[in-house]
Design a protein around this motif. Sequence first.
Motif: not given
Lengths: 114, 141
Positions: B29-44, B102-104
């Motif tokens: 039920t949680i939509r994954l906006p593009i910023n969240a996608l990039v963020s979670i992929l950075h972690r993964a 991008r973080h930096l």
Amino acid sequence: MLLELLTKRYPGMRAWLTQRLTGLVMAIYSVLALLRFFILQPESYEAWLSFFQPIWWRIASLLFWLALSLHAWLGIRDVFKDYVPNYGLQMVLQKILLALLWIYLAWAGWLMLA
Amino acid sequence: MQNNQQKHNETKKLRPGQLSRPKNLNLFTIRLPINALVSILHRATGCLLFLILPLILLLVQLSLSSAEQYQMVVNILHSPLVKLILLGVAWAFFHHFFAGIRHLAMDIHWMTSLMKARYTSKLVLVFGAIATIALAIQLWI
Ligand code: HEM
Ligand code: HEM
């Protein structure tokens, strides 16, 4: 000012800044490594050996691994903090992480300097 | 108008001192906006890179130890399945690299508005893809 953030008085800022600085070190080394690889094109055993021959490159590689160790320590520890609510288990995982990173660092040191 | 939170508070009997909040842990039920996608992929990808560290050290050690071992490593790396895995690992590295940059950038307050952040998220995904495709061309042609 910036360096003050690296002291023990600001543990959170210290971790944050360390993660950025180590990221930067690794980014620079990665670009250098890629460039060197495409310029030298080491396509034989001898060429591959001489790729790792210069002492400055070995030291740079070791510096990279040192940055990587710090970076992964802080990074994976954060992941544990987020996803492992059981504090005891989290501490155990942290110790395993630390042990692994030390082993890898020693391994990398041996590869580059022995 | 009642909002969901208020409705929730009324329908649920609370123990004294207990905090009330809707729990919504159904990930679908949680939509994954593009910023969240990039963020979670950075972690993964960061975690994946950590996991393969011993393999990298092993490959470097073998490839440097003797001409025979070097040839063995080359042969392994040239098998089609390993090439595919290599490409996956390379993508992980490229993504982590570009998302890290991008973080930096954002840490020194570049590209921090929502619009710009969404734009740089797309850039990170595109650069990751381009770098991976470039490597694929190198590996197969
Ligand atoms: C190539 C250069 C690299 C750059 C520029 C970079 C950059 C970064 C940055 C800026 C962060 C902080 C993100 C945050 O605060 O949420 C981070 C997190 C992380 N990095 Fe890297 N990194 C690099 C390489 C690596 C490598 C090689 C590994 C694997 C050992 C790694 C593993 C991690 C992990 C596990 C995290 C934590 C992720 C999270 O908390 O979501 N990084 N990286
Ligand atoms: C489904 C959506 C989301 C996903 C998948 C997600 C994922 C993540 C991940 C993996 C991190 C740690 C690594 C990083 O900084 O890149 C993070 C950190 C963070 N997120 Fe999210 N996030 C989401 C939504 C949100 C929302 C909606 C907010 C705020 C309204 C938010 C606020 C933050 C903050 C403030 C941090 C930094 C925390 C810290 O540095 O300790 N996130 N998120």
